[in-house]
Design a protein around this motif. Structure first.
Motif, PDB file in Angstrom:
ATOM      1  N   GLY A   1       0.834  -1.199   0.000  1.00  0.00           N
ATOM      2  CA  GLY A   1       0.000   0.000   0.000  1.00  0.00           C
ATOM      3  C   GLY A   1       0.863   1.241   0.000  1.00  0.00           C
ATOM      4  N   GLU A   2       0.664   2.090   0.977  1.00  0.00           N
ATOM      5  CA  GLU A   2       1.432   3.324   1.072  1.00  0.00           C
ATOM      6  C   GLU A   2       2.662   3.177   1.955  1.00  0.00           C
ATOM      7  OE1 GLU A   2       0.961   6.066  -0.749  1.00  0.00           O
ATOM      8  OE2 GLU A   2      -0.440   4.690  -1.734  1.00  0.00           O
ATOM      9  N   ARG A   3       2.952   1.945   2.365  1.00  0.00           N
ATOM     10  CA  ARG A   3       4.125   1.714   3.204  1.00  0.00           C
ATOM     11  C   ARG A   3       5.136   0.862   2.448  1.00  0.00           C
ATOM     12  NH1 ARG A   3       3.100  -1.021   8.925  1.00  0.00           N
ATOM     13  NH2 ARG A   3       2.708  -2.819   7.592  1.00  0.00           N
TER      14      ARG A   3
ATOM     15  N   VAL B   1      11.720   8.269   8.655  1.00  0.00           N
ATOM     16  CA  VAL B   1      11.532   6.827   8.809  1.00  0.00           C
ATOM     17  C   VAL B   1      10.265   6.544   9.613  1.00  0.00           C
ATOM     18  CG1 VAL B   1      12.922   6.720  10.925  1.00  0.00           C
ATOM     19  CG2 VAL B   1      12.685   4.680   9.492  1.00  0.00           C
ATOM     20  N   GLY B   2       9.578   5.473   9.245  1.00  0.00           N
ATOM     21  CA  GLY B   2       8.405   5.056  10.008  1.00  0.00           C
ATOM     22  C   GLY B   2       8.754   4.129  11.149  1.00  0.00           C
ATOM     23  N   GLY B   3       9.879   3.428  11.027  1.00  0.00           N
ATOM     24  CA  GLY B   3      10.302   2.543  12.105  1.00  0.00           C
ATOM     25  C   GLY B   3      11.385   1.579  11.657  1.00  0.00           C
ATOM     26  N   LEU B   4      12.034   0.996  12.628  1.00  0.00           N
ATOM     27  CA  LEU B   4      12.980  -0.090  12.409  1.00  0.00           C
ATOM     28  C   LEU B   4      12.388  -1.350  13.034  1.00  0.00           C
ATOM     29  CD1 LEU B   4      16.493   1.457  13.183  1.00  0.00           C
ATOM     30  CD2 LEU B   4      15.687   0.612  10.991  1.00  0.00           C
ATOM     31  N   TRP B   5      12.293  -2.397  12.231  1.00  0.00           N
ATOM     32  CA  TRP B   5      11.747  -3.673  12.699  1.00  0.00           C
ATOM     33  C   TRP B   5      12.862  -4.697  12.795  1.00  0.00           C
ATOM     34  CZ3 TRP B   5       6.747  -4.597   9.282  1.00  0.00           C
ATOM     35  CH2 TRP B   5       5.835  -3.572   9.541  1.00  0.00           C
ATOM     36  N   PHE B   6      12.871  -5.433  13.891  1.00  0.00           N
ATOM     37  CA  PHE B   6      13.855  -6.489  14.082  1.00  0.00           C
ATOM     38  C   PHE B   6      13.140  -7.795  14.424  1.00  0.00           C
ATOM     39  CE2 PHE B   6      16.138  -2.587  15.466  1.00  0.00           C
ATOM     40  CZ  PHE B   6      17.119  -2.578  14.481  1.00  0.00           C
ATOM     41  N   ALA B   7      13.609  -8.872  13.833  1.00  0.00           N
ATOM     42  CA  ALA B   7      13.004 -10.177  14.117  1.00  0.00           C
ATOM     43  C   ALA B   7      13.429 -10.705  15.479  1.00  0.00           C
ATOM     44  CB  ALA B   7      13.389 -11.177  13.025  1.00  0.00           C
ATOM     45  N   HIS B   8      14.546 -10.214  16.003  1.00  0.00           N
ATOM     46  CA  HIS B   8      15.047 -10.714  17.293  1.00  0.00           C
ATOM     47  C   HIS B   8      14.470  -9.898  18.456  1.00  0.00           C
ATOM     48  CE1 HIS B   8      18.150  -7.723  15.951  1.00  0.00           C
ATOM     49  NE2 HIS B   8      17.957  -7.274  17.178  1.00  0.00           N
TER      50      HIS B   8
ATOM     51  N   ASP C   1      13.230  -8.319   9.344  1.00  0.00           N
ATOM     52  CA  ASP C   1      14.147  -7.241   9.691  1.00  0.00           C
ATOM     53  C   ASP C   1      13.992  -6.189   8.595  1.00  0.00           C
ATOM     54  OD1 ASP C   1      15.593  -8.460  11.983  1.00  0.00           O
ATOM     55  OD2 ASP C   1      16.222  -9.922  10.478  1.00  0.00           O
ATOM     56  N   ALA C   2      13.568  -4.991   8.960  1.00  0.00           N
ATOM     57  CA  ALA C   2      13.227  -4.032   7.903  1.00  0.00           C
ATOM     58  C   ALA C   2      13.317  -2.589   8.378  1.00  0.00           C
ATOM     59  CB  ALA C   2      11.811  -4.302   7.383  1.00  0.00           C
ATOM     60  N   LEU C   3      13.650  -1.720   7.430  1.00  0.00           N
ATOM     61  CA  LEU C   3      13.514  -0.276   7.564  1.00  0.00           C
ATOM     62  C   LEU C   3      12.181   0.071   6.911  1.00  0.00           C
ATOM     63  CD1 LEU C   3      14.836   2.531   8.190  1.00  0.00           C
ATOM     64  CD2 LEU C   3      15.788   2.433   5.881  1.00  0.00           C
ATOM     65  N   VAL C   4      11.281   0.689   7.666  1.00  0.00           N
ATOM     66  CA  VAL C   4       9.914   0.916   7.201  1.00  0.00           C
ATOM     67  C   VAL C   4       9.671   2.416   7.055  1.00  0.00           C
ATOM     68  CG1 VAL C   4       7.481   0.470   7.673  1.00  0.00           C
ATOM     69  CG2 VAL C   4       9.208  -1.170   8.439  1.00  0.00           C
ATOM     70  N   PHE C   5       9.027   2.794   5.946  1.00  0.00           N
ATOM     71  CA  PHE C   5       8.786   4.218   5.708  1.00  0.00           C
ATOM     72  C   PHE C   5       7.631   4.395   4.736  1.00  0.00           C
ATOM     73  CE2 PHE C   5      12.098   2.577   2.976  1.00  0.00           C
ATOM     74  CZ  PHE C   5      11.740   2.995   1.707  1.00  0.00           C
ATOM     75  N   ASP C   6       7.143   5.620   4.634  1.00  0.00           N
ATOM     76  CA  ASP C   6       6.044   5.941   3.736  1.00  0.00           C
ATOM     77  C   ASP C   6       6.530   5.933   2.288  1.00  0.00           C
ATOM     78  OD1 ASP C   6       4.278   8.164   2.236  1.00  0.00           O
ATOM     79  OD2 ASP C   6       3.119   7.259   3.857  1.00  0.00           O
ATOM     80  N   ALA C   7       5.682   5.434   1.389  1.00  0.00           N
ATOM     81  CA  ALA C   7       6.072   5.318  -0.018  1.00  0.00           C
ATOM     82  C   ALA C   7       6.435   6.662  -0.633  1.00  0.00           C
ATOM     83  CB  ALA C   7       4.949   4.659  -0.811  1.00  0.00           C
TER      84      ALA C   7
END
Length: 337
Positions: free
Chosen positions: A110-112, A150-157, A181-187
């Motif tokens: 979507g927009e992310r 940035v919208g957030g940093l996601w970590f699997a651990h 594990d991801a760097l998340v942000f608006d499109a």
């Protein structure tokens, strides 16, 4: 032999020197003398650095200290792109030139947008994942003149330190135990212009990076296919081709020019994923579903074709539990997978 760029390894050495950390002299000499640093040597360097730092967020500090030059010609190529979106698409292709310990996938929902890091590391994986994503965040901010939001940093651990310790280094929303594990942000951020954009220089640097990739024995396209399959194991040829902006038939032709096939690339990635999953306690039927097989029996046949043994026998040789619930069902007459 998998390897990383020497200047990428040097980022750790330089940070250790600035922090007054003592690393083994023989290891430092080997790193400085290598044209490219074998991944096993990079593993040893990371372990030595983390031990010397005695800091649960040592990896995060490495990532925040990264500069474009630490990523060799590939890093300089990225920051000379016109927009952030172009740079991230290039990153997916050129990541092996920087280091072969993992890859990237750019996934739009979507927009992310998620810039997913796909590690394939045996040593200090959590610290190195944090280094990679913190580095991506820091460089995105620098390359856009501070405009990247940035919208957030996601970590699997799970977190490596209490929340205040992370907050002291990062002013972004964090999620632990995430699916990726991801760097998340608006499109909308993909359109941000880069302050160092230079089309002519980018093409020159692209040539240098492509030579590095060729020397590693993989074309940019083949590497991109493998990273897409790693991020989306259930995808077939057409979906992978669509993500690359070409037709399935065109993908086959271009890979044939490099004397590889889509099936061989996909099988290699799926076999690697399956082997890693089988060292844990996940049910075989769940692994089969994750990899896009219609049922468990089809997965068993494919696994036998890939490695000459069954998942049960492989699991037994790795020392994992062999009698877990949901294990292999009795064999059935053979059919095409």
């Amino acid at each position: 032999m998998h390897s990383v760029s020497r200047v990428y390894a040097q980022a750790i050495v330089q940070l250790a020197e600035r922090r007054g950390l003592a690393l083994p002299a023989a290891l430092l000499a080997a790193v400085r003398g290598a044209a490219r640093v074998p991944l096993a040597m990079q593993d040893a360097l990371w372990d030595a650095y983390c031990r010397a730092a005695d800091d649960p967020l040592a990896g995060l500090r490495v990532g925040l200290a990264l500069q474009a030059g630490h990523l060799d010609s590939a890093g300089l190529q990225l920051v000379t792109c016109e927009t952030l979106g172009e740079a991230l698409h290039d990153l997916v292709e050129v990541a092996p030139a920087i280091g072969e310990g993992g890859g990237f996938a750019l996934v739009r929902d979507g927009e992310r947008v998620q810039l997913r890091y796909l590690p394939r590391l045996a040593v200090r994986e959590r610290e190195r994942v944090e280094a990679v994503l913190a580095g991506a965040l820091s460089l995105a901010r620098w390359a856009t003149g501070g405009r990247f939001a940035v919208g957030g940093l996601w970590f699997a651990h799970d977190p490596l330190a209490p929340a205040p310790a992370y907050a002291a280094l990062l002013d972004v929303p964090l999620r632990f135990g995430a699916a990726h594990d991801a760097l998340v942000f608006d499109a909308s951020q993909l359109a941000l212009p880069l302050v160092q954009a230079n089309a002519a220089l980018r093409e020159h640097l692209r040539t240098l990076t492509e030579r590095t990739l060729a020397g590693l024995g993989q074309s940019s396209l083949a590497a991109a296919v493998q990273r897409l399959v790693l991020a989306n194991p259930a995808w077939g040829r057409e979906r992978v081709a669509a993500a690359l902006g070409i037709s399935g038939r065109h993908l086959v032709r271009r890979l044939a020019d490099d004397r590889v096939s889509f099936r061989a690339l996909r099988d290699a990635v799926l076999h690697d994923i399956a082997c890693r999953r089988l060292t844990g306690a996940r049910r075989v039927v769940d692994i089969a579903a994750e990899l896009g097989f219609s049922d468990e029996r089809a997965f068993v046949r494919a696994f036998r074709r890939w490695g000459g043994t069954t998942p049960a026998r492989y699991r037994g040789t790795t020392g994992a539990a062999a009698g877990e619930a949901g294990g292999l069902t009795p064999p059935v007459p053979r059919a095409d997978a």
